[in-house]
Scaffold this motif. Structure first.
Motif, mmCIF file in Angstrom:
data_model
loop_
_atom_site.group_PDB
_atom_site.id
_atom_site.type_symbol
_atom_site.label_atom_id
_atom_site.label_comp_id
_atom_site.label_asym_id
_atom_site.label_seq_id
_atom_site.Cartn_x
_atom_site.Cartn_y
_atom_site.Cartn_z
ATOM 1 N N LEU A 73 4.812 8.702 0.997
ATOM 2 C CA LEU A 73 5.352 7.406 0.617
ATOM 3 C C LEU A 73 4.431 6.306 1.129
ATOM 4 O O LEU A 73 3.961 6.349 2.272
ATOM 5 N N LEU A 74 4.167 5.315 0.269
ATOM 6 C CA LEU A 74 3.338 4.174 0.628
ATOM 7 C C LEU A 74 4.194 2.916 0.598
ATOM 8 O O LEU A 74 5.031 2.752 -0.296
ATOM 9 N N SER A 75 3.990 2.013 1.555
ATOM 10 C CA SER A 75 4.746 0.765 1.570
ATOM 11 C C SER A 75 3.855 -0.389 2.012
ATOM 12 O O SER A 75 2.974 -0.223 2.855
ATOM 13 N N GLY A 76 4.110 -1.562 1.426
ATOM 14 C CA GLY A 76 3.375 -2.774 1.771
ATOM 15 C C GLY A 76 4.344 -3.901 2.049
ATOM 16 O O GLY A 76 5.437 -3.959 1.474
ATOM 17 N N SER A 77 3.940 -4.829 2.906
ATOM 18 C CA SER A 77 4.884 -5.802 3.432
ATOM 19 C C SER A 77 4.275 -7.191 3.560
ATOM 20 O O SER A 77 3.059 -7.374 3.482
ATOM 21 N N VAL A 78 5.166 -8.156 3.790
ATOM 22 C CA VAL A 78 4.741 -9.512 4.105
ATOM 23 C C VAL A 78 3.954 -9.534 5.419
ATOM 24 O O VAL A 78 3.188 -10.473 5.670
ATOM 25 N N ASP A 79 4.104 -8.503 6.253
ATOM 26 C CA ASP A 79 3.364 -8.455 7.520
ATOM 27 C C ASP A 79 1.887 -8.109 7.337
ATOM 28 O O ASP A 79 1.169 -7.935 8.321
ATOM 29 N N LYS A 80 1.435 -7.974 6.060
ATOM 30 C CA LYS A 80 0.022 -7.737 5.692
ATOM 31 C C LYS A 80 -0.408 -6.296 5.935
ATOM 32 O O LYS A 80 -1.588 -5.978 5.781
#
Length: 826
Positions: A73-80
């Motif tokens: 699973l890959l995830s991206g966030s506002v935390d960069k």
């Protein structure tokens, strides 16, 4: 030793078209605040979220499973940051195996909005608000290395990416990039020319931001053309064809520009964009314009099954559409539309509160579709092949902002929660056929202000406080009482005396009681020219059959038909309500508001018979009172505040509604006190929790004149919430303590030695810290705002009862954990 199990995990999904994905194994992952939630929508037990993963430091924007990777699973966030997750072989729980941190200057330096993956590939792409797209390669351990950084020119923020292998060109890929402009950029990696993607075409046609891109093969043959779907805020879907060969596809070669004449101001371009890969010729051409949605389109998903290609689209017009190409004409048409019809939706992206559907997903089998709405809830439909139609199933829901207050009903039958998302929700256990699962059963309050606190006034009433300086009291309607009785086995009192339901008038904040009408009954409704005073608003008409459900209510039912009528408002405070408490006998409500001076840091008491304030208000504090708690017999009222002091008020023996200050300690903690709780002991004992990272135990015995600190529990971070189990188990009292970091612990307090004046210290045994592998991520990722033990009946005192603890957190999650004693309680 206590054994922990998660009975209920509730968390609303983030409103982002890329914030969810459905794996081929049947697992759906979605972003919820800074966490990821895992859910199996097609499981028959309807148990909802199975796990909440923490690792990000800000809102999760995008989630993608890597096809064929056994659940990576890959995830991206506002935390960069990008995080790669993988299921642990021995525990079966997910854990992050790599964090691609923004502190590495080669990584993204702004919010990550989208991720693209390709089946059978070891590369993936990520797009960020730093106007770059980065290409990553994965090794055998699924760890990523940066391969290329694409700086987007002309500059825009990528909101959508799509990645696919090129047919006939092994090792070559095509990448589509779109976002805050009305163009789609096509990049191609030519395996013969190196490992970099190069811009080969710019597709024009949309007239708004593009929110979603998705590639699919037209057929299941290896040399099949690629179709690219694009969804835009211009309310249109466009299809584009990637074709291999020098000749153009038939549709592009014979396209008639006049086909766009029926759309005012639009002409459909049939320009062919040609490029090469591995010596082969390719073309990218416009294929079709799909019309049918009435508002922004956020999301599209392809599915190939039964020898046909289907496209699912989700729109802000509160509908899901399934599109297919007509076999005879080749024209794309809507075969199914799910969601809410226009007459009922009552909202648009600009003015409405419903806010539409942000994401739609196919199940791996194609027999189920889900969609995410503005309220963070998932709706679900299953295809019934015998009836040849889609049947709505049981979805899940949760708060989308900080959960600020929780309260069990006095008998523990259901749990109320209230949140900064301006809703109050009722949660209960659905019991059927030997199974049980927790669900949101009602949404008693939908407000215009952030809600801060709540308490139960019995089995059918509650009071809540918000940022609007007043308190509102609500009473259960017949529809909800019948629903809880039918699905949960909760017997309502005085059901016949209740109104049928409630609704919220336009431009109002007060829920009004309404009566349901029979299905065949005609009602005169208001129209533009009506002058009849008795005519009613059509939005307030509810038919009796609508209120009769065989399963937990779906989102549209929760928000329309499970409101509780408001029966009273309580005024008096000058600032936002900070806390409240209802007496155990239900006769009194104590409240306080945010205050920076002694004039406003008062405690107001209201009696519930006539709903009148008892004057004068109670004074002791100089700053905001953070918590109010009545003792079990209501003889004492305990208050704690930001001024670092606690105060105890005693009930008058004759005037039962009057309390007077009996003791206060201006130096109860060295920093502000955030919570307090009474112990269920025969002697007077209470605990206070502060920002000084301590929980102090205060006791008063027969020989002492006041409360003295008998012992202190030291924690590793500021303690924001505590609560005692409401009954003693043998000689042990159980205290739950939650912290600012989300960590919480259960402490046992041994009272065998009594509370004699000679006692040097109060024995404390820390029986469990919840750093356990029984559940990989039991702790919230932000501060715990409140803890509440479910009331335990007196008949269970001498046994080993199941203890249930509800946990509210700023990370928008609501959790109910069960604890069982593995050995004798002592």
């Amino acid at each position: 030793m206590l054994q922990i199990t998660a009975d209920y995990l509730a968390a609303g999904a983030n409103r982002h078209p890329s914030a969810a994905d459905w794996d081929e194994s049947g697992l759906l992952a979605f972003g919820t605040d800074r966490n990821l939630a895992l859910w199996r929508p097609q499981k028959s037990d309807s148990n909802g979220i199975s796990e909440i993963l923490k690792g990000h430091e800000d809102i999760v924007n995008t989630v993608k499973f890597l096809p064929g990777s056994n659940g990576v699973l890959l995830s991206g966030s506002v935390d960069k940051n990008l995080i790669i997750w993988r299921k642990h072989e021995s525990t079966g729980h997910y854990q992050h195996i790599q964090i691609l941190h923004h502190q590495e200057k080669t990584n993204h330096q702004s919010s990550i909005n989208c991720i693209a993956v390709a089946a059978g590939s070891t590369i993936f792409a990520s797009g960020s608000a730093d106007s770059t797209v980065k290409i990553w390669s994965l090794n055998e351990q699924h760890e990523a290395n940066l391969q290329q950084t694409i700086t987007i020119t002309p500059r825009f923020f990528p909101l959508a990416l799509a990645l696919s292998p090129l047919a006939g060109a092994t090792g070559s890929y095509v990448l589509a990039v779109a976002g805050t402009k009305d163009i789609i950029q096509i990049y191609v990696l030519d395996a013969q020319q190196g490992t970099d993607f190069k811009l080969q075409a710019t597709l024009a046609g949309h007239e708004g931001w593009i929110r979603s891109l998705e590639f699919a093969r037209e057929t299941d043959t290896p040399d099949s053309d690629l179709l690219l779907s694009s969804a835009s805020q211009d309310k249109y879907l466009r299809l584009w064809r990637i074709h291999q060969g020098k000749e153009l596809p038939a549709a592009a070669a014979s396209a008639d520009p006049s086909l766009g004449a029926f759309i005012p101001g639009k002409a459909l371009s049939n320009k062919a964009h040609r490029f090469k890969a591995q010596g082969l010729d390719f073309s990218a051409t416009f294929e079709a314009l799909l019309l049918g949605h009435e508002d922004w389109i956020y999301n599209t998903k392809w599915r190939f099954g039964n020898n046909k290609l289907q496209l699912l689209s989700a729109s802000a017009d509160n509908s899901l559409a399934i599109w297919e190409s007509d076999a005879a004409t080749g024209v794309w048409v809507t075969t199914t539309r799910l969601g809410e019809i226009s007459a009922e939706k009552g909202s648009t992206t600009a003015t409405g509160s419903t806010g539409g559907f942000w994401s739609g997903l196919w199940s791996p089998s194609g027999k189920t579709v889900t969609c995410l709405g503005r309220t963070g809830s998932w709706r679900l439909w299953n295809f019934d092949s015998q009836k040849d139609r889609w049947i709505q199933g049981v979805g899940i829901s949760g708060h989308t902002q900080s959960v600020m207050g929780i309260a069990w009903s006095k008998d523990g039958d259901y749990l109320l929660s209230t949140s900064s998302d301006q809703t109050t929700r009722l949660h209960a256990k659905w019991k059927r056929d030997g199974q049980g699962s927790w669900h949101e059963m009602a949404r008693p309050q939908i407000h215009g202000y952030d809600l801060n606190c709540i308490d139960s006034l019995g089995s059918s009433q509650f009071v809540s406080g918000a940022d609007e300086k007043l308190l509102r009291v609500f009473s259960e309607p017949k529809a909800v009482a019948n629903l809880l009785s039918k699905l949960c086995g909760i017997g309502g009192s005085h059901i016949e005396d209740m109104p049928d339901a409630a609704n919220m008038p336009v431009l109002g904040l007060s829920n009004k009681a309404i009566e349901a009408v029979a299905d065949g009954e005609e009602v005169e409704v208001v129209n533009g020219n009506s002058k009849h005073r008795d005519a009613v608003d059509p939005a307030s008409i509810v038919h009796k059959s609508t209120l009769d459900l065989d399963q937990p209510p779906p989102e549209e039912h929760l928000s329309r038909h499970t409101l509780w009528p408001e029966i009273e408002k309580l005024y008096g405070h000058g600032y936002e309500i900070s806390c409240l408490a209802a007496s155990h006998d239900g006769s009194l409500i104590a409240t306080a508001c945010k205050a920076s001076s002694i004039d406003h840091a008062v405690i107001r008491l209201f009696e519930t018979k006539g709903w009148l304030e008892i004057r004068p208000p109670l004074t002791a504090h100089s700053l905001t009172v953070t918590r109010l708690r009545f003792s079990a017999d209501d003889k004492y009222l305990l208050s704690v505040g930001r001024d670092r002091q606690w105060a105890v008020f005693e009930r008058d023996a004759i005037e039962k509604s009057t309390y007077k200050l009996t003791e206060s300690n201006p130096k109860g903690h060295t920093r502000m006190i955030l919570d307090a709780a009474w112990a269920p002991t025969s002697a007077r004992v209470f605990a206070t929790a502060g920002r000084d990272k301590k929980v102090n135990i205060w006791a008063k015995d027969e020989s002492s004149t006041g409360f003295t600190c008998r012992s202190t529990i030291s924690e590793t971070s500021p303690v924001t919430a505590i609560d005692f189990l409401n009954t003693m188990l043998g000689d042990v009292a159980y205290l739950a303590a939650g912290s600012e970091t989300g960590f919480f612990a259960i402490h046992s307090l041994d009272t065998k030695t009594g509370f004699s004046a000679k006692m040097a210290s109060f024995p404390i045994t820390l029986i469990m810290l919840l750093l356990t592998y029984l559940s990989t991520y039991p702790n919230p990722s932000k501060a715990i705002t409140q803890l509440a033990w479910k009331p335990v009946g007196a008949q269970n005192e001498k046994g080993k009862p199941d203890m249930q603890l509800a946990i509210a957190s700023e990370d928008s999650s609501l959790r109910v954990y069960s604890y069982k004693s593995g050995s004798s309680v002592s």
